[in-house]
Scaffold this motif. Structure first.
Motif, PDB file in Angstrom:
ATOM      1  N   UNK A 197      11.601   0.864  -8.533  1.00  0.00           N
ATOM      2  CA  UNK A 197      10.867   0.517  -9.745  1.00  0.00           C
ATOM      3  C   UNK A 197      11.113   1.600 -10.780  1.00  0.00           C
ATOM      4  N   UNK A 198      10.246   1.744 -11.746  1.00  0.00           N
ATOM      5  CA  UNK A 198      10.501   2.611 -12.886  1.00  0.00           C
ATOM      6  C   UNK A 198       9.214   3.267 -13.361  1.00  0.00           C
ATOM      7  N   UNK A 199       9.364   4.378 -14.052  1.00  0.00           N
ATOM      8  CA  UNK A 199       8.221   4.987 -14.728  1.00  0.00           C
ATOM      9  C   UNK A 199       8.136   4.480 -16.163  1.00  0.00           C
ATOM     10  N   UNK A 242      16.254  14.849  -9.226  1.00  0.00           N
ATOM     11  CA  UNK A 242      16.202  13.408  -9.035  1.00  0.00           C
ATOM     12  C   UNK A 242      17.378  12.924  -8.185  1.00  0.00           C
ATOM     13  N   UNK A 243      18.576  13.409  -8.462  1.00  0.00           N
ATOM     14  CA  UNK A 243      19.730  13.001  -7.674  1.00  0.00           C
ATOM     15  C   UNK A 243      19.597  13.460  -6.219  1.00  0.00           C
ATOM     16  N   UNK A 268      11.163   9.852  -6.725  1.00  0.00           N
ATOM     17  CA  UNK A 268      10.313   9.101  -5.794  1.00  0.00           C
ATOM     18  C   UNK A 268      10.065   7.690  -6.312  1.00  0.00           C
ATOM     19  N   UNK A 269       9.797   7.563  -7.597  1.00  0.00           N
ATOM     20  CA  UNK A 269       9.566   6.239  -8.181  1.00  0.00           C
ATOM     21  C   UNK A 269      10.823   5.379  -8.046  1.00  0.00           C
ATOM     22  N   UNK A 270      11.989   5.948  -8.345  1.00  0.00           N
ATOM     23  CA  UNK A 270      13.221   5.180  -8.258  1.00  0.00           C
ATOM     24  C   UNK A 270      13.538   4.766  -6.828  1.00  0.00           C
ATOM     25  N   UNK A 271      13.133   5.570  -5.856  1.00  0.00           N
ATOM     26  CA  UNK A 271      13.348   5.189  -4.453  1.00  0.00           C
ATOM     27  C   UNK A 271      12.496   3.991  -4.060  1.00  0.00           C
ATOM     28  N   UNK A 277       0.834  -1.202   0.000  1.00  0.00           N
ATOM     29  CA  UNK A 277       0.000   0.000   0.000  1.00  0.00           C
ATOM     30  C   UNK A 277       0.867   1.249   0.000  1.00  0.00           C
ATOM     31  N   UNK A 278       1.895   1.252   0.847  1.00  0.00           N
ATOM     32  CA  UNK A 278       2.801   2.404   0.912  1.00  0.00           C
ATOM     33  C   UNK A 278       3.549   2.568  -0.407  1.00  0.00           C
ATOM     34  N   UNK A 279       4.062   1.457  -0.942  1.00  0.00           N
ATOM     35  CA  UNK A 279       4.845   1.485  -2.174  1.00  0.00           C
ATOM     36  C   UNK A 279       4.031   2.047  -3.326  1.00  0.00           C
ATOM     37  N   UNK A 280       2.811   1.520  -3.515  1.00  0.00           N
ATOM     38  CA  UNK A 280       2.009   1.938  -4.664  1.00  0.00           C
ATOM     39  C   UNK A 280       1.380   3.315  -4.452  1.00  0.00           C
ATOM     40  N   UNK A 281       1.231   3.720  -3.203  1.00  0.00           N
ATOM     41  CA  UNK A 281       0.771   5.085  -2.940  1.00  0.00           C
ATOM     42  C   UNK A 281       1.835   6.089  -3.370  1.00  0.00           C
ATOM     43  N   UNK A 282       3.086   5.795  -3.025  1.00  0.00           N
ATOM     44  CA  UNK A 282       4.187   6.661  -3.452  1.00  0.00           C
ATOM     45  C   UNK A 282       4.311   6.695  -4.973  1.00  0.00           C
ATOM     46  N   UNK A 283       4.152   5.532  -5.600  1.00  0.00           N
ATOM     47  CA  UNK A 283       4.253   5.481  -7.063  1.00  0.00           C
ATOM     48  C   UNK A 283       3.144   6.306  -7.707  1.00  0.00           C
ATOM     49  N   UNK A 284       1.922   6.223  -7.142  1.00  0.00           N
ATOM     50  CA  UNK A 284       0.796   6.991  -7.679  1.00  0.00           C
ATOM     51  C   UNK A 284       1.047   8.486  -7.566  1.00  0.00           C
ATOM     52  N   UNK A 285       1.507   8.919  -6.386  1.00  0.00           N
ATOM     53  CA  UNK A 285       1.802  10.345  -6.179  1.00  0.00           C
ATOM     54  C   UNK A 285       2.907  10.809  -7.123  1.00  0.00           C
TER      55      UNK A 285
END
Length: 288
Positions: free
Chosen positions: A130-132, A190-191, A124-127, A8-16
């Protein structure tokens, strides 16, 4: 239950993060014809040539890259990458509809806002490991092969190439310059998200009062120290060198402590791009 909360936390961050990336793209970059590079830049170019929405092109272009990611990094990585790609595609198509009345900003403001938002989303996605989609997959693959090259730099190289292609078809000199600025801001943001904005410094202290210097660094500033045995080149006498790694904001306090104890002390201060261990980065976390 723990797995559910983790996902839930992971996919919430990915969504944001996907929303932030799409917001920067559709609200600030695309209206000004500024290219952020990557697959997004190719999608914008194809939109200009075909009229099909950028988000749709973004999804179509990512399919072969996601298949490559599945082969290289496994199912878990690819599922999260597919989710992020879908979210960006949907947001990129939906945001212009819901924010159709949003006033268009000028080139400079659009460049700064768009570059920061896109870089923030990517970081945020890379943290989340995963990837966009898009070139993120190739960058992650190259990071495994060449870990000494930072993520932002790899993006910068790819993006400049795509901007030059875009410029040869649709761009102007002004748009090329602003697009390069977007790529720079995005990679730096990003860095910062990935590696932190507080750089560290490595300090060597050679002092006749080394024990007192070490004591104050340890107990007053809370800085870890290591004592190194050395021999003076001219005097041939034994020396004790204090080695410590500190975050940059603490450097003036270290200098002040040394100055108050031994004004004849010799200091060497150098930048340290990455430090692992207690108080710094976790050595066991996978590099992005």
């Amino acid at each position: 239950m723990q797995l559910f909360l983790f996902l839930l936390k992971k996919y919430s961050f990915i969504t944001i993060a996907s929303f932030l990336y799409a917001l920067g793209l559709t609200l600030f970059l695309e209206p000004n014809r500024i290219v952020p590079g990557g697959v997004t830049g190719i999608a914008m170019l194809l939109r200009g040539l075909s009229g099909i929405a950028t988000g749709t092109w973004y999804l179509l272009l990512n399919i072969p890259l996601l298949l490559f990611g599945l082969f290289q990094f496994g199912l878990r990585f690819s599922i999260a990458g597919l989710y992020s790609t879908l979210m960006i595609s949907i947001f990129a198509n939906v945001i212009p509809v819901f924010l159709a009345g949003f006033p268009q900003v000028d080139l400079l403001a659009g460049t700064v806002a768009g570059g920061i938002l896109c870089g923030l989303g990517l970081g945020i996605v890379f943290r989340q490991h995963t990837t966009t989609g898009g070139l993120d997959i190739l960058v992650k693959y190259l990071r495994k092969r060449f870990p000494y090259i930072k993520t932002g730099m790899l993006f910068f190289i790819f993006d400049v190439i795509i901007i030059l292609v875009y410029a040869s078809v649709l761009g102007t000199i002004n748009l090329i310059i602003y697009s390069c600025l977007v790529v720079y801001l995005s990679s730096k943001t990003m860095d910062t998200v990935l590696y932190g904005m507080d750089s560290a410094e490595l300090i060597y202290i050679i002092s006749n009062q080394s024990q007192e210097v070490a004591r104050q660094l340890l107990y007053e500033l809370g800085v870890g120290v290591t004592n190194l045995q050395a021999k003076g080149g001219f005097s041939a006498g034994d020396k004790q060198v204090i080695l410590c790694a500190v975050k940059k904001r603490f450097t003036p306090e270290v200098e002040e402590i040394v100055k108050n104890i031994d004004q004849s002390a010799f200091l060497i201060i150098s930048s340290a791009s990455e430090i692992y261990g207690e108080g710094f980065k976790d050595f066991f976390i996978e590099k992005i």
